[in-house]
Design a protein around this motif. Structure first.
Motif, PDB file in Angstrom:
ATOM      1  N   CYS A 157       0.870  -1.171   0.000  1.00  0.00           N
ATOM      2  CA  CYS A 157       0.000   0.000   0.000  1.00  0.00           C
ATOM      3  C   CYS A 157       0.908   1.222   0.000  1.00  0.00           C
ATOM      4  CB  CYS A 157      -0.907   0.022   1.217  1.00  0.00           C
ATOM      5  SG  CYS A 157      -2.224  -1.213   1.179  1.00  0.00           S
ATOM      6  N   ILE A 158       0.771   2.065  -1.024  1.00  0.00           N
ATOM      7  CA  ILE A 158       1.678   3.198  -1.205  1.00  0.00           C
ATOM      8  C   ILE A 158       0.851   4.481  -1.223  1.00  0.00           C
ATOM      9  CG2 ILE A 158       3.449   4.212  -2.687  1.00  0.00           C
ATOM     10  CD1 ILE A 158       3.691   1.323  -3.934  1.00  0.00           C
ATOM     11  N   GLY A 159       1.093   5.361  -0.274  1.00  0.00           N
ATOM     12  CA  GLY A 159       0.324   6.587  -0.164  1.00  0.00           C
ATOM     13  C   GLY A 159      -0.423   6.622   1.154  1.00  0.00           C
ATOM     14  N   HIS A 160      -1.337   7.599   1.271  1.00  0.00           N
ATOM     15  CA  HIS A 160      -2.034   7.792   2.543  1.00  0.00           C
ATOM     16  C   HIS A 160      -3.480   8.195   2.302  1.00  0.00           C
ATOM     17  CE1 HIS A 160       1.663   7.424   4.793  1.00  0.00           C
ATOM     18  NE2 HIS A 160       2.238   8.231   3.929  1.00  0.00           N
ATOM     19  N   GLY A 161      -4.263   8.137   3.378  1.00  0.00           N
ATOM     20  CA  GLY A 161      -5.663   8.495   3.276  1.00  0.00           C
ATOM     21  C   GLY A 161      -6.378   7.615   2.273  1.00  0.00           C
ATOM     22  N   ASP A 162      -7.217   8.210   1.456  1.00  0.00           N
ATOM     23  CA  ASP A 162      -7.928   7.426   0.438  1.00  0.00           C
ATOM     24  C   ASP A 162      -7.185   7.436  -0.903  1.00  0.00           C
ATOM     25  OD1 ASP A 162      -8.419   9.936  -0.651  1.00  0.00           O
ATOM     26  OD2 ASP A 162     -10.603   9.806  -0.581  1.00  0.00           O
ATOM     27  N   GLN A 163      -5.927   7.899  -0.912  1.00  0.00           N
ATOM     28  CA  GLN A 163      -5.152   7.996  -2.145  1.00  0.00           C
ATOM     29  C   GLN A 163      -3.973   7.025  -2.119  1.00  0.00           C
ATOM     30  OE1 GLN A 163      -4.531  12.379  -2.198  1.00  0.00           O
ATOM     31  NE2 GLN A 163      -6.004  12.387  -3.879  1.00  0.00           N
ATOM     32  N   VAL A 164      -4.289   5.770  -1.900  1.00  0.00           N
ATOM     33  CA  VAL A 164      -3.291   4.720  -1.797  1.00  0.00           C
ATOM     34  C   VAL A 164      -3.246   3.921  -3.085  1.00  0.00           C
ATOM     35  CG1 VAL A 164      -2.764   2.534  -0.608  1.00  0.00           C
ATOM     36  CG2 VAL A 164      -3.402   4.564   0.718  1.00  0.00           C
ATOM     37  N   GLU A 165      -2.039   3.543  -3.485  1.00  0.00           N
ATOM     38  CA  GLU A 165      -1.857   2.679  -4.651  1.00  0.00           C
ATOM     39  C   GLU A 165      -1.089   1.425  -4.223  1.00  0.00           C
ATOM     40  OE1 GLU A 165      -3.445   3.384  -7.297  1.00  0.00           O
ATOM     41  OE2 GLU A 165      -3.905   5.512  -6.929  1.00  0.00           O
ATOM     42  N   GLY A 166      -0.477   0.718  -5.181  1.00  0.00           N
ATOM     43  CA  GLY A 166       0.226  -0.520  -4.892  1.00  0.00           C
ATOM     44  C   GLY A 166      -0.618  -1.724  -5.253  1.00  0.00           C
ATOM     45  N   HIS A 167      -0.378  -2.846  -4.622  1.00  0.00           N
ATOM     46  CA  HIS A 167      -1.215  -4.029  -4.853  1.00  0.00           C
ATOM     47  C   HIS A 167      -2.672  -3.731  -4.523  1.00  0.00           C
ATOM     48  CE1 HIS A 167       2.776  -6.090  -4.441  1.00  0.00           C
ATOM     49  NE2 HIS A 167       2.284  -6.805  -5.421  1.00  0.00           N
ATOM     50  N   TYR A 168      -2.866  -2.792  -3.620  1.00  0.00           N
ATOM     51  CA  TYR A 168      -4.222  -2.350  -3.280  1.00  0.00           C
ATOM     52  C   TYR A 168      -4.974  -1.850  -4.512  1.00  0.00           C
ATOM     53  CZ  TYR A 168      -7.725   1.037  -1.585  1.00  0.00           C
ATOM     54  OH  TYR A 168      -8.869   1.774  -1.379  1.00  0.00           O
ATOM     55  N   SER A 169      -4.261  -1.247  -5.472  1.00  0.00           N
ATOM     56  CA  SER A 169      -4.900  -0.675  -6.652  1.00  0.00           C
ATOM     57  C   SER A 169      -5.660  -1.737  -7.443  1.00  0.00           C
ATOM     58  CB  SER A 169      -3.856   0.000  -7.557  1.00  0.00           C
ATOM     59  OG  SER A 169      -3.081   0.928  -6.840  1.00  0.00           O
ATOM     60  N   ALA A 170      -4.999  -2.876  -7.700  1.00  0.00           N
ATOM     61  CA  ALA A 170      -5.643  -3.949  -8.466  1.00  0.00           C
ATOM     62  C   ALA A 170      -6.820  -4.534  -7.687  1.00  0.00           C
ATOM     63  CB  ALA A 170      -4.624  -5.034  -8.797  1.00  0.00           C
ATOM     64  N   TRP A 171      -6.642  -4.698  -6.382  1.00  0.00           N
ATOM     65  CA  TRP A 171      -7.733  -5.213  -5.546  1.00  0.00           C
ATOM     66  C   TRP A 171      -8.936  -4.285  -5.596  1.00  0.00           C
ATOM     67  CZ3 TRP A 171     -10.039  -3.014  -1.207  1.00  0.00           C
ATOM     68  CH2 TRP A 171     -10.862  -3.847  -0.446  1.00  0.00           C
ATOM     69  N   LEU A 172      -8.689  -2.971  -5.502  1.00  0.00           N
ATOM     70  CA  LEU A 172      -9.785  -2.003  -5.531  1.00  0.00           C
ATOM     71  C   LEU A 172     -10.534  -2.080  -6.855  1.00  0.00           C
ATOM     72  CD1 LEU A 172     -11.193   0.320  -4.017  1.00  0.00           C
ATOM     73  CD2 LEU A 172      -9.569   1.884  -5.110  1.00  0.00           C
ATOM     74  N   ASN A 173      -9.800  -2.206  -7.952  1.00  0.00           N
ATOM     75  CA  ASN A 173     -10.440  -2.307  -9.259  1.00  0.00           C
ATOM     76  C   ASN A 173     -11.282  -3.573  -9.374  1.00  0.00           C
ATOM     77  OD1 ASN A 173      -9.259   0.075 -10.095  1.00  0.00           O
ATOM     78  ND2 ASN A 173      -7.531  -0.931 -11.112  1.00  0.00           N
ATOM     79  N   GLN A 174     -10.813  -4.659  -8.755  1.00  0.00           N
ATOM     80  CA  GLN A 174     -11.572  -5.913  -8.785  1.00  0.00           C
ATOM     81  C   GLN A 174     -12.852  -5.806  -7.960  1.00  0.00           C
ATOM     82  OE1 GLN A 174      -8.754  -8.747  -7.310  1.00  0.00           O
ATOM     83  NE2 GLN A 174      -7.499  -8.735  -9.180  1.00  0.00           N
ATOM     84  N   GLN A 175     -12.763  -5.098  -6.838  1.00  0.00           N
ATOM     85  CA  GLN A 175     -13.945  -4.954  -5.978  1.00  0.00           C
ATOM     86  C   GLN A 175     -14.997  -4.063  -6.617  1.00  0.00           C
ATOM     87  OE1 GLN A 175     -14.013  -6.779  -2.980  1.00  0.00           O
ATOM     88  NE2 GLN A 175     -12.124  -7.543  -3.917  1.00  0.00           N
ATOM     89  N   ASP A 176     -14.547  -2.984  -7.243  1.00  0.00           N
ATOM     90  CA  ASP A 176     -15.464  -2.019  -7.856  1.00  0.00           C
ATOM     91  C   ASP A 176     -14.697  -1.224  -8.910  1.00  0.00           C
ATOM     92  OD1 ASP A 176     -17.173   0.005  -8.606  1.00  0.00           O
ATOM     93  OD2 ASP A 176     -17.734   0.581  -6.563  1.00  0.00           O
ATOM     94  N   PRO A 177     -14.929  -1.491 -10.191  1.00  0.00           N
ATOM     95  CA  PRO A 177     -14.184  -0.791 -11.245  1.00  0.00           C
ATOM     96  C   PRO A 177     -14.357   0.725 -11.213  1.00  0.00           C
ATOM     97  CG  PRO A 177     -15.345  -2.704 -12.126  1.00  0.00           C
ATOM     98  CD  PRO A 177     -15.843  -2.508 -10.725  1.00  0.00           C
ATOM     99  N   ASP A 178     -15.408   1.202 -10.552  1.00  0.00           N
ATOM    100  CA  ASP A 178     -15.653   2.646 -10.500  1.00  0.00           C
ATOM    101  C   ASP A 178     -15.152   3.284  -9.204  1.00  0.00           C
ATOM    102  OD1 ASP A 178     -17.009   2.543 -12.986  1.00  0.00           O
ATOM    103  OD2 ASP A 178     -18.843   1.891 -11.964  1.00  0.00           O
ATOM    104  N   ALA A 179     -14.526   2.488  -8.361  1.00  0.00           N
ATOM    105  CA  ALA A 179     -14.155   2.995  -7.039  1.00  0.00           C
ATOM    106  C   ALA A 179     -13.089   4.082  -7.101  1.00  0.00           C
ATOM    107  CB  ALA A 179     -13.670   1.851  -6.159  1.00  0.00           C
ATOM    108  N   ALA A 180     -12.224   4.044  -8.125  1.00  0.00           N
ATOM    109  CA  ALA A 180     -11.159   5.044  -8.209  1.00  0.00           C
ATOM    110  C   ALA A 180     -11.728   6.452  -8.279  1.00  0.00           C
ATOM    111  CB  ALA A 180     -10.274   4.764  -9.412  1.00  0.00           C
ATOM    112  N   ALA A 181     -12.923   6.586  -8.845  1.00  0.00           N
ATOM    113  CA  ALA A 181     -13.544   7.907  -8.968  1.00  0.00           C
ATOM    114  C   ALA A 181     -14.070   8.425  -7.635  1.00  0.00           C
ATOM    115  CB  ALA A 181     -14.685   7.845  -9.984  1.00  0.00           C
ATOM    116  N   LEU A 182     -14.053   7.593  -6.611  1.00  0.00           N
ATOM    117  CA  LEU A 182     -14.555   8.004  -5.303  1.00  0.00           C
ATOM    118  C   LEU A 182     -13.461   8.577  -4.417  1.00  0.00           C
ATOM    119  CD1 LEU A 182     -16.780   4.873  -4.507  1.00  0.00           C
ATOM    120  CD2 LEU A 182     -17.503   7.053  -5.522  1.00  0.00           C
ATOM    121  N   ARG A 183     -12.230   8.597  -4.917  1.00  0.00           N
ATOM    122  CA  ARG A 183     -11.096   8.979  -4.074  1.00  0.00           C
ATOM    123  C   ARG A 183     -10.668  10.423  -4.318  1.00  0.00           C
ATOM    124  NH1 ARG A 183      -6.542   4.532  -4.406  1.00  0.00           N
ATOM    125  NH2 ARG A 183      -6.742   4.748  -6.656  1.00  0.00           N
ATOM    126  N   GLY A 184     -10.052  11.005  -3.296  1.00  0.00           N
ATOM    127  CA  GLY A 184      -9.478  12.338  -3.435  1.00  0.00           C
ATOM    128  C   GLY A 184     -10.427  13.455  -3.053  1.00  0.00           C
TER     129      GLY A 184
END
Length: 528
Positions: free
Chosen positions: A169-196
């Motif tokens: 997990c790279i970053g802080h708050g709701d703006q984290v990337e890393g292996h978490y990024s792929a997991w988040l996309n698998q859980q909800d492809p639209d979830a990235a738009a909910l961050r920041g």
């Protein structure tokens, strides 16, 4: 002999007294408090450097920043460094790391050119640095946050600093990337738009203005990085058996700024209930004897309130930031509770040492400021350390006042595993009754190195049972506080006539401690 398992929980930028078991009357941390009740709580555990990357390197290698080379953020840990995970892996352990590592650089900002001194022709790139290998290249790009945004399915070479199972997990708050990024996309492809901050939910109008670097994230609890780390930790534990010992690091990016606790954790604490630190109304510029250079970090913070420099805040801003910080801590505590429940259900609990710590603290209202960098107040350099161990016996539930620091974690783990401490590791086993606890040395390159790598801005601190002494490279100034009579560090005794004898004694102790912690990694093969 059966070796114990280890689960090491770590938070980011959490001061020691932001836990119930460390005396906080407001924040709810029942699961961490239970670790303390069943374990040994260390009251005087300190960083070796009050910045993320250097202190994490110290925790992993048992070496001071001046020895492992990670003296500031922006210098990766050498891939040739031996970590305690390497030693455990060689001894047959399964090794896992989940969450924030920060062993390598998290941005791809190029290193600034450093001036070659003296006269004559400039040397070429191969010869301009006295160390030819500058810890750069493909294998040092594993934690570049932007790279994970673009390639969320990428993998990294293993083992990674001794860990065979890694979920970053790279970053802080709701703006984290890393292996978490792929997991988040698998859980909800639209979830990235909910961050920041641009996607943030509107706060309650009655709440009033938000504190700096805070927004009400639209990312729900079940998709937040803390929950991902919890789930991944439980999955790792589900794969373990009694046959092979394991070590698992569970490293949360929170409660580091920005302050974005999700869902119910956003409003879990009422800012009006928050108690401000005793030093809040005693700003840093009211501390006598500090030079202008010692306050550079705070001037930068006034100019850039969305950066990493310390922020001077109002009472309202401080209360709100602390309330949100508590929300993040309580979410981490709930995650720890779930991991511990899984550990117990798996039947591995009786053979597992569980520890809890943080990489460094946060001013969180001390002297009217937030965040880190600048001066070495206790809120920044003292962190929690809890050791829950089935072998503690009647020491369980007690508090240790032994001085210890980040470089002691690795040696303590290795000794508990029945392994010798590698040559060149500088820390000590905190349970070694035959070796008296040494004074704590803290190395800090200072704030100005973020603008000039060669800046003469280093800050060195010595902590004893009763005193904190700090020296500034850029001037003849310093700090001297009696931690017994002045625990809030309000009265700088550096120039006090009646304190010159103790100041001279502490300066001598600081010099001796620096000599003791010199580099001894290379072993001489011949003697004169």
């Amino acid at each position: 002999m059966k070796r114990p398992n280890f689960v090491i929980f770590m938070t980011d930028q959490q001061r020691a007294d932001h836990l119930g078991c460390y005396g906080n009357r407001i924040v709810k941390t029942p699961h961490i408090d239970r670790l303390s009740a069943d374990g040994l709580r260390f009251k005087r555990f300190y960083v070796s450097n009050p910045i993320c990357q250097p202190n994490r390197a110290a925790l992993m290698t048992g070496q001071m920043p001046s020895v492992n080379g990670v003296r500031q953020n922006g210098i990766p840990l050498d891939l040739d460094s031996l970590t305690f995970a390497d030693a455990l892996r060689d001894a047959g352990y399964n090794t896992g790391y989940i969450g924030k590592a920060h062993f390598q650089n998290v941005t791809n900002i190029p290193a600034p050119e450093r001036e070659q001194k003296g006269n004559g022709d400039a040397l070429n790139d191969q010869a301009r640095n006295s160390l030819k290998r500058q810890r750069s290249g493909e294998h040092y790009n594993c934690e570049i946050r932007q790279q994970w945004q673009q390639q969320p399915e990428q993998e990294i070479p293993l083992p990674y600093y001794g860990f065979d199972h890694v979920r970053l997990c790279i970053g802080h708050g709701d703006q984290v990337e890393g292996h978490y990024s792929a997991w988040l996309n698998q859980q909800d492809p639209d979830a990235a738009a909910l961050r920041g901050p641009d996607a943030a939910l509107p706060p309650d109008p009655a709440y009033g203005p938000l504190p700096p670097q805070a927004w009400r994230t639209a990312l729900p609890e079940h998709l937040y990085p803390t929950r991902y780390i919890q789930e991944q930790a439980c999955e790792f534990l589900a794969e373990q058996t009694d046959e092979t010992p394991f070590v698992l690091i569970v490293s949360f990016p929170d409660p580091h700024h920005p302050f974005t606790p999700p869902g119910r954790y956003w409003s879990m604490y009422d800012p009006q209930d928050i108690e401000l630190p005793a030093s809040f109304h005693h700003p840093v510029d009211a501390i006598k004897g500090l030079s202008s250079g010692a306050l550079t970090a705070y001037r930068w913070g006034e100019e850039q309130r969305n950066s990493h420099w310390p922020l001077t805040v109002t009472e309202d801003e401080a209360r709100k930031a602390i309330a949100l910080n508590y929300g993040s801590i309580s979410m981490v505590d709930d995650a720890i509770g779930e991991v511990m429940a899984w550990l117990t259900a798996s039947g591995l609990d009786d053979d597992t040492v569980v520890a809890f710590t943080s990489d460094h603290g946060d001013y969180m209202g001390d002297h009217g400021s937030l965040l880190k960098l600048g001066l070495h107040f206790q809120s920044l350099i003292r962190v929690p350390f809890i050791w829950r161990d089935p072998s503690l016996g009647d020491r369980a539930g007690q508090c240790s006042t032994r001085l210890a620091s980040a470089i002691d974690l690795g040696p303590t783990i290795l000794q508990r595993a029945g392994l010798r401490i590698p040559v060149g590791m500088q820390g000590h086993d905190v349970f070694d009754r035959d070796t008296p606890a040494a004074s704590v040395l803290i190395e800090d390159p200072g704030i100005e190195v973020f603008a000039d790598s060669d800046a003469a801005s280093a800050v060195y601190t010595l902590v004893t049972q009763s005193w904190r002494l700090t020296l500034f490279e850029h001037s003849g100034d310093g700090e001297l506080y009696s931690l017994v009579e002045d625990p809030n560090e309000l009265n700088n005794l550096w120039s006090d006539r009646g304190s010159q004898t103790i100041r001279a004694s502490l300066e001598h102790q600081l010099l001796r401690r620096m000599i003791e912690l010199r580099d001894k990694r290379l072993v001489a093969t011949a003697r004169a």
